[in-house]
Design a protein around this motif. Structure first.
Motif, PDB file in Angstrom:
ATOM      1  N   GLU A 130       0.843  -1.212   0.000  1.00 41.22           N
ATOM      2  CA  GLU A 130       0.000   0.000   0.000  1.00 41.22           C
ATOM      3  C   GLU A 130       0.870   1.251   0.000  1.00 41.22           C
ATOM      4  OE1 GLU A 130      -2.173   0.074   3.649  1.00 41.22           O
ATOM      5  OE2 GLU A 130      -3.417  -1.659   3.177  1.00 41.22           O
ATOM      6  N   TRP A 131       1.825   1.241   0.912  1.00 43.64           N
ATOM      7  CA  TRP A 131       2.634   2.453   1.106  1.00 43.64           C
ATOM      8  C   TRP A 131       3.428   2.796  -0.155  1.00 43.64           C
ATOM      9  CZ3 TRP A 131       7.993   3.332   1.206  1.00 43.64           C
ATOM     10  CH2 TRP A 131       8.356   4.633   1.611  1.00 43.64           C
ATOM     11  N   LEU A 132       4.008   1.773  -0.764  1.00 39.72           N
ATOM     12  CA  LEU A 132       4.804   2.036  -1.974  1.00 39.72           C
ATOM     13  C   LEU A 132       3.933   2.589  -3.088  1.00 39.72           C
ATOM     14  CD1 LEU A 132       7.156  -1.071  -1.991  1.00 39.72           C
ATOM     15  CD2 LEU A 132       7.866   1.335  -1.901  1.00 39.72           C
ATOM     16  N   LYS A 133       2.767   1.987  -3.257  1.00 38.47           N
ATOM     17  CA  LYS A 133       1.892   2.450  -4.338  1.00 38.47           C
ATOM     18  C   LYS A 133       1.435   3.878  -4.095  1.00 38.47           C
ATOM     19  CE  LYS A 133       0.224  -2.047  -5.785  1.00 38.47           C
ATOM     20  NZ  LYS A 133      -0.761  -3.088  -5.484  1.00 38.47           N
ATOM     21  N   MET A 134       1.176   4.195  -2.833  1.00 40.52           N
ATOM     22  CA  MET A 134       0.688   5.543  -2.550  1.00 40.52           C
ATOM     23  C   MET A 134       1.811   6.581  -2.571  1.00 40.52           C
ATOM     24  SD  MET A 134      -2.041   4.602   0.396  1.00 40.52           S
ATOM     25  CE  MET A 134      -2.476   6.274   0.799  1.00 40.52           C
ATOM     26  N   ASN A 182       3.745   0.883 -10.392  1.00 39.66           N
ATOM     27  CA  ASN A 182       4.360   0.045 -11.425  1.00 39.66           C
ATOM     28  C   ASN A 182       5.005  -1.192 -10.783  1.00 39.66           C
ATOM     29  OD1 ASN A 182       6.152  -1.060 -13.369  1.00 39.66           O
ATOM     30  ND2 ASN A 182       6.138   0.903 -14.462  1.00 39.66           N
ATOM     31  N   LYS A 183       4.598  -2.355 -11.265  1.00 36.49           N
ATOM     32  CA  LYS A 183       5.100  -3.611 -10.685  1.00 36.49           C
ATOM     33  C   LYS A 183       6.615  -3.691 -10.695  1.00 36.49           C
ATOM     34  CE  LYS A 183       1.532  -7.117 -11.471  1.00 36.49           C
ATOM     35  NZ  LYS A 183       0.672  -6.736 -12.618  1.00 36.49           N
ATOM     36  N   LYS A 184       7.195  -3.126 -11.744  1.00 38.12           N
ATOM     37  CA  LYS A 184       8.659  -3.206 -11.848  1.00 38.12           C
ATOM     38  C   LYS A 184       9.334  -2.401 -10.752  1.00 38.12           C
ATOM     39  CE  LYS A 184       8.890  -3.991 -16.783  1.00 38.12           C
ATOM     40  NZ  LYS A 184       8.810  -3.196 -18.006  1.00 38.12           N
ATOM     41  N   PHE A 185       8.594  -1.501 -10.192  1.00 36.40           N
ATOM     42  CA  PHE A 185       9.105  -0.762  -9.038  1.00 36.40           C
ATOM     43  C   PHE A 185       8.682  -1.452  -7.743  1.00 36.40           C
ATOM     44  CE2 PHE A 185       8.302   2.245  -5.598  1.00 36.40           C
ATOM     45  CZ  PHE A 185       9.555   2.823  -5.459  1.00 36.40           C
ATOM     46  N   VAL A 186       7.389  -1.713  -7.638  1.00 37.36           N
ATOM     47  CA  VAL A 186       6.841  -2.181  -6.357  1.00 37.36           C
ATOM     48  C   VAL A 186       7.473  -3.504  -5.913  1.00 37.36           C
ATOM     49  CG1 VAL A 186       4.756  -2.976  -5.170  1.00 37.36           C
ATOM     50  CG2 VAL A 186       4.666  -0.952  -6.633  1.00 37.36           C
ATOM     51  N   ASN A 187       7.587  -4.463  -6.818  1.00 37.76           N
ATOM     52  CA  ASN A 187       8.033  -5.792  -6.370  1.00 37.76           C
ATOM     53  C   ASN A 187       9.449  -5.809  -5.815  1.00 37.76           C
ATOM     54  OD1 ASN A 187       5.529  -6.774  -6.819  1.00 37.76           O
ATOM     55  ND2 ASN A 187       5.992  -7.593  -8.863  1.00 37.76           N
TER      56      ASN A 187
END
Ligand code: BDP
Length: 656
Positions: free
Chosen positions: A438-442, A447-452
């Protein structure tokens, strides 16, 4: 992009919308309406006060149809929380079709503890000076007061202690209370109640009473009048947080009274107004007794003697916010007294605001610990949230990491720890992973390439820090005073032994670790069966706590077949390699992050990588003087000389 917006990056509607209806009216509802009208891009929203069951408290329901979203709650604050929930989902790009969700808070009081002093400094603060501008108040008002309240409300935090637990009596002076009132007024519509840390000697210092003995009627009257004065200014004042007879602070024991006598006197004056006392169990003195046992020894005999509006605030571990501790055995041991956890968000023992350490896994480790107090499944979460024992009060607290830095917390990733505490105080069943996600997306990007990859980095970061600082249950081998770098050789002869690293690691020619079994301090006996047996036996003790509970021979065979010495070497090495890996991860996600936050985090990772090597070299070279064994050949050799490392003196201030 300076990070000042935290996780609150809701889109701005270009045209003013009028999409919110409500059957309630209040400043809180006005905020909810404003937030949704400005930032919500979806269908109309109905904010409805509804007769939900009592256990909803400030919780809410959200129900969506293609035309309308209804948020139902018992209180206006519940409606505001529901509104933020909606905006947060929108920000995370979660789908809203046919939503039917329910949220109830895990704890009644979800509180930040600021260790802010009246002179603007912050004890153990690493994000600049205090947000509270006492000199300017009550006349000049910083816009950050409201931003602070909004950020907290968006994650469910509903209370704050404004000042340091090492409290100045001046906090209770009339002029300061008038300043506090202004903050309380700003926070109120966001559902945030103000609390204060109080100095137990306040009556004597401010009121010129003969002493501050809780059984002295003049003292009691002074507190009673003070409470009346406070509630006149702040009718919903939350109550007091008290550090008494701890690290030199005054307290009831100065007059031969107990913690219960002290807490109850304060509880009685707050009771008519609905206020509470959070009485801290962080007590220890330079006695012969193992520090890990002292709070237990002092508080267990007082169980049942506290008023209903007293709650004992207990640090997660029995020593002091270490990178990893066994959980505090007081949890579950006080059967007739309400208990709450105190976590530390500010990274006093975890690299300040230089190291990237995501703390949700540490918080969860404590909350999920099974105390066995009421049989299997008696987790700290269930003891403190009222599930196991109908608690009179439920609360959870954490020492804040917030200061006046533009990005609030010094390190961009330290914002995640503030966020994580809020989310867990609202719902302790959430996983560390979900919160990071949640925190990363907000905060950054969905972008999955960032979040994962970044999520993986966050999730492993606490264990990585434990590895390069204090693996296998080692603790408190920090340099004295500032608690930043390593000083395992620290031996403050003539000073307090319990502030000396050598007291905690006990390294000698035979081995290393603190014997807390029957042959040692017997701290294991504070734990309920079967934990006392499990921790009492080296074979069944979890290896990540082995040196916490046992003095272990250097050649002891670990579960993976390595000797303890080799295992220690590989742990330190894996900590260093972990941080190097984070540096690579961060380089790879460059395309997905703005330039400023990218380079600021990059710089901090560089410091962390150097510090990790510093820790590894200092600890391995020093412990090697006892183990007399070689560092395994496939591990990168130390790059420092032990004698040089011993000379490093960081001037970071502070007493213990
Ligand atoms: C220790 C800190 C000290 C605090 C104390 C406390 O070093 O600054 O005052 O805890 O929690 O960790 O009271």
């Amino acid at each position: 992009e300076d990070g000042s917006q935290l996780w609150l990056r809701y889109p701005f509607n270009s045209k003013t919308r009028n999409i919110v209806n409500s059957n309630s009216k209040s400043p809180t509802i006005e905020i909810a309406k404003k937030e949704l009208n400005q930032h919500w891009t979806g269908q109309a929203v109905d904010l409805k006060i509804d007769k939900l069951p009592a256990n909803f408290k400030d919780g809410y329901k959200i129900i969506s149809t293609p035309k309308k979203i209804s948020i139902l709650a018992k209180t206006d604050l519940g409606l505001l929380y529901g509104s933020y929930h909606l905006l947060n989902m929108q920000q995370q790009k979660t789908s809203f079709s046919n939503l039917k969700l329910e949220e109830k808070p895990s704890y009644d009081v979800r509180i930040l503890n600021h260790w802010d002093n009246l002179d603007g400094t912050i004890e153990r603060g690493y994000a600049g000076h205090s947000l509270w501008k006492w000199e300017d108040l009550p006349n000049k008002i910083s816009p950050r007061y409201e931003e602070y309240a909004r950020a907290n409300a968006s994650i469910g935090i509903n209370a704050t202690v404004l000042n340091n637990v090492n409290a100045s009596p001046n906090m209770l002076r009339e002029d300061y209370l008038k300043k506090v009132k202004i903050l309380a007024d700003i926070f109120r519509p966001y559902g945030i109640k103000v609390y204060l840390s109080v100095n137990f000697s306040s009556p004597k210092v401010l009121g010129k009473t003969e002493n501050s003995d809780p059984l002295n009627q003049d003292v009691q009257k002074w507190w009673k009048d003070k409470a009346a004065e406070i509630y006149k200014l702040i009718p919903d004042f939350g109550g007091f947080l008290v550090k008494a007879n701890s690290e030199g602070q005054p307290g009831p024991q100065d007059y031969g009274r107990t913690h219960a006598d002290g807490a109850n006197m304060l509880a009685d004056v707050l009771k008519p107004y609905g206020g509470i006392v959070m009485w801290r169990a962080f007590v220890y003195s330079p006695s012969k007794e193992d520090r890990a046992k002292q709070a237990y020894l002092e508080f267990v005999p007082l169980d049942g003697k506290f008023r209903d509006n007293v709650i004992i605030q207990i640090k997660n571990g029995p020593i002091d916010f270490q990178p990893r501790e066994a959980f505090n055995p007081l949890f579950g041991a006080l059967r007739k007294t309400s208990e709450m956890v105190e976590f530390q968000i500010t990274q006093e023992y975890l690299g300040f605001s230089n190291h990237l350490v995501y703390l949700a896994p540490l918080f969860k480790e404590t909350l999920d610990s099974d105390t066995y107090s009421d049989g299997q499944g008696s987790t700290i979460a269930k003891i403190t949230d009222g599930t196991l024992r109908p608690a009179k009060l439920t609360a959870i607290s954490a020492v804040a990491n917030i200061g006046e830095d533009k990005n609030w917390t010094g390190h961009h990733f330290a914002q995640a720890n503030w966020y994580a505490f809020g989310r867990l105080s609202w719902n302790h069943d959430l996983s560390s992973e979900q919160i990071a996600d949640e925190w990363l997306k907000m905060t950054f990007s969905d972008n999955k390439k960032f979040v994962n990859p970044v999520k993986n980095m966050m999730l492993s970061s606490r264990e990585t820090a434990v590895d390069y600082m204090m693996p296998l249950g080692l603790h408190h081998i920090f340099a004295s005073g500032h608690h930043y770098g390593p000083e395992p050789w620290g031996d403050y002869k003539g000073g307090r032994p319990d502030w000396s690293p050598v007291y905690y690691h006990q390294a000698n020619a035979e081995g290393i670790g603190f014997d807390r079994t029957k042959t040692g301090s017997n701290a294991i006996s504070d734990y309920f069966p079967p934990l006392n047996e499990i921790y009492g036996n080296i074979k069944t003790t979890p290896e990540n706590l082995i040196l916490w509970f046992h003095h272990v021979p250097w050649d002891y065979k670990m579960k993976d077949g390595k000797t303890l010495w080799d295992e220690l070497c590989y742990k330190y090495d894996s900590g260093v390699l972990g941080v190097r890996g984070y540096q690579k991860t961060w380089e790879n996600i460059k395309p997905y992050v703005d330039a400023q936050r990218f380079s600021e985090v990059q710089e901090k990772l560089k410091i962390q990588a150097k510090d990790a090597v510093w820790w590894k070299d200092a600890c391995l070279l020093y412990f090697q003087t006892f183990s007399k064994r070689p560092i395994p050949s496939d591990i990168e050799k130390p790059v420092h000389e032990l004698e040089d490392l011993k000379k490093i003196k960081l001037d970071m201030g502070h007493h213990n």
